[in-house]
Design an enzyme around this catalytic site. Structure first.
Site, mmCIF file in Angstrom:
data_model
loop_
_atom_site.group_PDB
_atom_site.id
_atom_site.type_symbol
_atom_site.label_atom_id
_atom_site.label_comp_id
_atom_site.label_asym_id
_atom_site.label_seq_id
_atom_site.Cartn_x
_atom_site.Cartn_y
_atom_site.Cartn_z
ATOM 1 N N TYR A 185 0.834 -1.208 0.000
ATOM 2 C CA TYR A 185 0.000 0.000 0.000
ATOM 3 C C TYR A 185 0.869 1.258 0.000
ATOM 4 C CZ TYR A 185 -3.458 3.417 1.675
ATOM 5 O OH TYR A 185 -4.270 4.515 1.816
ATOM 6 N N SER A 186 1.882 1.284 0.867
ATOM 7 C CA SER A 186 2.762 2.446 0.947
ATOM 8 C C SER A 186 3.495 2.674 -0.364
ATOM 9 C CB SER A 186 3.770 2.260 2.086
ATOM 10 O OG SER A 186 3.116 2.155 3.327
ATOM 11 N N ALA A 187 3.972 1.596 -0.981
ATOM 12 C CA ALA A 187 4.680 1.723 -2.251
ATOM 13 C C ALA A 187 3.765 2.282 -3.331
ATOM 14 C CB ALA A 187 5.228 0.361 -2.680
ATOM 15 N N ALA A 188 2.525 1.815 -3.362
ATOM 16 C CA ALA A 188 1.576 2.294 -4.364
ATOM 17 C C ALA A 188 1.263 3.770 -4.162
ATOM 18 C CB ALA A 188 0.295 1.459 -4.313
ATOM 19 N N LYS A 189 1.063 4.183 -2.909
ATOM 20 C CA LYS A 189 0.759 5.586 -2.635
ATOM 21 C C LYS A 189 1.957 6.485 -2.929
ATOM 22 C CE LYS A 189 -3.523 5.243 -1.318
ATOM 23 N NZ LYS A 189 -4.619 5.840 -2.133
#
Length: 357
Positions: free
Chosen positions: A201-205
């Protein structure tokens, strides 16, 4: 090569302290300029949204639903997009009661370019223009990376959190440019603040925010971009843990489909829409999260030590088998089908964290 290494070694010692000194001296002037800009955009500049056209993706619940209501209060025409249009009928009626002149409902999946073209074309066919594009579709998780025993879930998370914003933007951008419109992005503090159990999730954001920051420079003011960044504002996680549907024992519960409400979500929606009509580049909620950015830049070890301390107090990882493929209740039944993005897949049972609603 030796000369370049020497230069870089010198700059490594000189540039950081010199930059801090320059920042200290320029801080008062920057604060004054930012205050003047805030006063201008707050009291002098205000886009009139009456009869303008706003597309809201992920509008079936949560932050997308609340943003639709805020635009409705400003008497904008709305195009509500979600995968299941039956969820949108009640929202459409609510929006009309709040002041939206017209509301168009379109069933579409934002991770598919052709379906994005469908709702953009329908918008142009009905209204002839697009003024704001609001991307709110998002999907979180709370599993440790090493515990996920089926990597097929990784592209699903990236599709929704990244391509689910990029595709609508790509298709709508020519029409937004015609009216000097605005793109509103639903991001999260995890794009720069590393938090355990949220790696994908963090990588995508992070990719999402960097994409729009770069796009902002490419557009050079022809189309405005407002990036909304939030911390934890959602309803209780228990609301989004499980979903019984079409015979499945456990399924992904996407944030764009979770029924969530309450003052934090409504307040964040108000801040987003207010920032968009003011032409603000960023909106943050709650703003105190920014203090962690200082630690991230100047003292990253502090964040590392803090998370290690918090995790060490937990002892054994208490993930309730999240992301491991094991059911929360022991059963001998075969793996169920997992539905997301309109498709069926066999996948480990994962708990998805409700973050943006």
């Amino acid at each position: 090569m030796v000369m370049m290494d020497t230069i870089n070694s010198v700059l490594n010692w000189v540039v950081p302290p010199a930059s801090l000194v320059m920042l200290a001296f320029s801080w008062p002037a920057l604060t004054f300029i930012n205050t003047c800009e805030w006063l201008y955009y707050s009291y002098l500049y205000h886009e009139d949204m009456y009869n303008k056209v706003v597309i809201v993706t992920g509008a079936s619940s949560g932050i997308g639903e609340q943003i639709a209501y805020e635009y409705a209060k400003k008497r904008a025409n709305l195009v509500l997009v979600a995968r299941r249009d039956h969820r949108l009928h009640g929202i459409s009626e609510n929006a009309k009661r709040l002041g939206a002149p017209q509301v168009l409902i379109v069933a579409a999946d934002v991770v598919k370019e052709d379906e994005c073209r469908k709702f953009v074309n329908e918008t142009i066919s009905v209204f002839g223009r697009i003024d704001h594009l609001v991307n709110t579709a998002s999907l979180g998780h709370t599993f440790y990376f090493e515990e996920a025993n089926d990597a097929s879930v990784f592209p699903i998370l990236l599709d929704i959190n990244f391509w689910g914003n990029v595709y609508p933007t790509y298709v709508a951008l020519p029409y937004l440019r015609q009216n000097h419109g605005r793109i509103v992005v639903n991001a999260a503090v995890e794009n720069w603040l590393p938090l355990p159990r949220m790696s994908i999730y963090s990588a995508a954001k992070a990719a999402l925010v960097n994409f729009y920051e770069t796009l902002r420079l490419e557009l050079n003011g022809d189309v405005g971009i407002t990036i909304a960044t939030h911390g934890w504002i959602g309803a209780e996680m228990a609301r989004g843990k499980f979903m019984l549907e079409e015979g499945a024992e456990m399924q992904w519960k996407e944030e764009r489909e979770v029924q969530a409400a309450g003052s934090p979500v409504e307040e964040f929606a108000r801040l987003i829409v207010s920032a968009a009509v003011r032409g603000s580049a960023n909106v943050k909620y709650p703003s105190w999260y920014d203090v962690f950015l200082l630690y991230r830049v100047f003292a990253p070890d502090v964040l590392t030590w803090t998370f290690r301390f918090l995790l060490s107090n937990q002892g054994v990882r208490a993930t309730s088998f999240m992301g491991t493929g094991r059911p929360l209740l022991e059963a001998s039944s075969p793996p169920k089908r997992l539905l997301t993005g309109g498709e069926s897949r066999t996948s480990p049972r994962l708990q998805l964290r409700q973050l943006d609603e």
